[in-house]
Design a protein around this motif. Structure first.
Motif, short mmCIF file in Angstrom:
data_model
loop_
_atom_site.label_atom_id
_atom_site.label_comp_id
_atom_site.label_asym_id
_atom_site.label_seq_id
_atom_site.Cartn_x
_atom_site.Cartn_y
_atom_site.Cartn_z
N SER A 184 0.83 -1.20 0.00
CA SER A 184 0.00 0.00 0.00
C SER A 184 0.86 1.25 0.00
CB SER A 184 -0.91 0.00 1.23
OG SER A 184 -0.13 0.10 2.42
N ARG A 185 0.25 2.35 -0.40
CA ARG A 185 0.91 3.65 -0.24
C ARG A 185 0.76 4.09 1.21
NH1 ARG A 185 -2.49 6.55 -5.12
NH2 ARG A 185 -2.18 4.89 -6.66
N SER A 186 1.51 5.11 1.56
CA SER A 186 1.38 5.65 2.91
C SER A 186 0.01 6.31 3.09
CB SER A 186 2.50 6.65 3.19
OG SER A 186 2.42 7.16 4.50
N THR A 187 -0.39 7.13 2.13
CA THR A 187 -1.73 7.71 2.07
C THR A 187 -2.14 7.76 0.61
OG1 THR A 187 -1.04 10.04 1.81
CG2 THR A 187 -1.17 9.18 4.07
N THR A 189 -2.35 10.24 -1.29
CA THR A 189 -1.54 11.21 -2.03
C THR A 189 -0.06 11.13 -1.68
OG1 THR A 189 -2.04 12.92 -0.38
CG2 THR A 189 -3.46 12.81 -2.33
N ASP A 190 0.31 10.26 -0.75
CA ASP A 190 1.71 10.07 -0.39
C ASP A 190 2.12 8.68 -0.88
OD1 ASP A 190 4.20 9.72 0.72
OD2 ASP A 190 3.63 10.28 2.76
N PHE A 191 2.98 8.64 -1.91
CA PHE A 191 3.31 7.38 -2.56
C PHE A 191 4.48 6.65 -1.90
CE2 PHE A 191 0.68 9.54 -5.51
CZ PHE A 191 0.08 8.58 -6.32
N ALA A 192 4.91 7.11 -0.74
CA ALA A 192 5.93 6.37 0.01
C ALA A 192 5.35 5.02 0.43
CB ALA A 192 6.35 7.17 1.25
N PRO A 193 6.20 4.01 0.63
CA PRO A 193 5.69 2.68 1.00
C PRO A 193 4.83 2.74 2.26
CG PRO A 193 8.00 2.55 0.40
CD PRO A 193 7.66 4.00 0.45
N GLY A 194 3.66 2.10 2.20
CA GLY A 194 2.76 2.04 3.34
C GLY A 194 3.06 0.83 4.21
#
Length: 427
Positions: A184-187, A189-194
């Motif tokens: 998953s993404r972090s959020t 709109t935040d594409f850092a690793p979730g």
């Protein structure tokens, strides 16, 4: 198989048509568009402005593929419902999302190698930001197919589908290969690793994990599984053209086990589909009616959630440690999008975290990390009495003592306090 390349011609609108050929480059203001116009490969901004042509010197861009269902009306931004990102470049070694700038360029070298580079101006050396993982074949053309597949045409074929990020498109499958999983993404709109991953394991199980991102070596705790281990076979996860998500041990639809509600076989004629592991740890199948599919002149509306799993919402806990979805002093909530419709109850409900009265988020952008007091903690020496305390009603909320966010080992001080308390207690 070798497919002859077609020269890429730069258009006045910065569209390079649907392919790059040997010796070509793609700048941050250019893109590839599939022949159908449904997909775009280029530089995507996750900022609110979303315009790669703005003058923000440190603007961060993603090298990505996205749905382009508004046919180019407006810049590619994460706030645009029609322009859903389905793939973005990640560094295979660190698992970090690759961040580009306005000076970044996709190069297709004379030797047939594809890479993303930055810099090189003013006499400075170029820095390679990304290239496809593994042994990259030398290609003759980089083509964006109508399926959303970015295909490097060479004797050994390579595609974006081989390296999924958080999304599966129709026709895409996922098997047990090193480093191949959904994260998953972090959020949104935040594409850092979730903190959530979906893995096909070599023991025959398909598992959803929750990870502690601050611990690099954390393998995660499972909170959902197919419980298909011990069969001696390894399944393959499929997302077919009709938008059905299922797994099979035979490598095809024979003996398929559906993970979501089935859609009609002809669904692809009227709808676009994709499946994503969302930032709240839920896998959802999204559908979008194709323009004029009903004979009218509408634009197809918006993306709706058709189905999802797991379905336990805020009651979800990890199998080991019974860890909940929200951090210390926070509680889980679910909310539905008023503009979304779903055929499965609760499918469009996003899970979130909230703080009780008198507490504030440790990290406003990443609310799952928990809450901290926004008041001065009460001390035994205080003489304010009960007047400092208030009772607040929290409607439609259930409280459970059957789960914890995280369990800590007792410290030396805690042992001392426990021992002192024991000595004070009567025999």
């Amino acid at each position: 198989m070798f497919v002859a390349a077609v020269d890429a011609t730069i258009q006045s609108n910065n569209d390079l048509q649907n392919q790059l050929t040997i010796g070509s480059t793609m700048t941050s203001t250019q893109c590839l568009t599939s022949s159908s116009g449904d997909f775009v490969f280029g530089f995507y901004s996750s900022s609110s402005s979303g315009d790669p042509n703005n003058n923000t010197a440190d603007q961060q861009l993603l090298l990505a593929i996205w749905f382009n269902l508004n046919n180019g009306d407006g810049p590619p931004a994460a706030t645009n419902n029609k322009m859903v990102v389905v793939w973005f470049a990640k560094d295979s070694a660190s698992n970090r999302t690759v961040v580009a700038t306005r000076q970044s360029v996709v190069k297709f070298s004379d030797s047939g190698r594809v890479s993303l580079v930055d810099g090189g101006g003013g006499g400075q050396s170029e820095i390679e930001l990304w290239s496809p993982s593994g042994q990259q074949p030398l290609g003759s053309a980089l083509v964006l197919q109508d399926s959303g597949n970015l295909q490097l045409i060479a004797q050994g074929r390579r595609a974006s589908f081989g390296d999924p990020t958080d999304t599966l498109l129709p026709g895409q499958n996922m098997s047990n290969r090193p480093g191949k999983y959904l994260q998953s993404r972090s959020t949104d709109t935040d594409f850092a690793p979730g903190r959530f991953t979906l893995n096909v394991q070599d023991d025959g199980n398909i598992v959803l994990y929750m990870k502690q991102l601050e611990v690099a070596t954390d393998l995660g705790a499972p909170y959902w599984a197919t419980t298909t281990f011990g069969t001696g076979k390894v399944p393959t996860l499929f997302f077919n053209d009709s938008g059905n998500l299922y797994y099979s041990f035979s490598g095809n639809e024979s003996g398929a086990v559906n993970l979501t509600a089935r859609r009609p076989l002809d669904s692809f004629q009227m709808y676009y589909h994709y499946a994503a592991l969302d930032p709240d740890g839920t896998v959802r199948v999204y559908v979008h009616r194709k323009k004029n599919s009903t004979g009218g002149d509408d634009d197809g509306g918006s993306w709706d959630v058709f189905a999802h799993f797991p379905t336990d919402g805020c009651s979800r806990r990890t199998n080991f440690g019974l860890q909940g979805m929200c951090g210390p002093n926070a509680f889980c909530t679910s909310s539905s999008s008023s503009s979304s419709s779903s055929s499965q109850e609760g499918a469009d409900e996003r899970l979130g975290c909230e703080c009780p009265y008198g507490y504030e988020f440790v990290d406003e952008r990443h609310r799952y990390k928990g809450c901290r007091p926004s008041f001065v903690p009460h001390a035994c020496s205080d003489d304010g009495g009960d007047s400092e305390f208030v009772t607040k009603e929290v409607p439609y909320t259930s409280w459970s003592n059957q789960s914890t966010y995280k369990k800590f080992m007792l410290t030396a001080d805690a042992h001392d306090h426990a021992g002192a308390l024991q000595r004070l207690l009567p025999e």
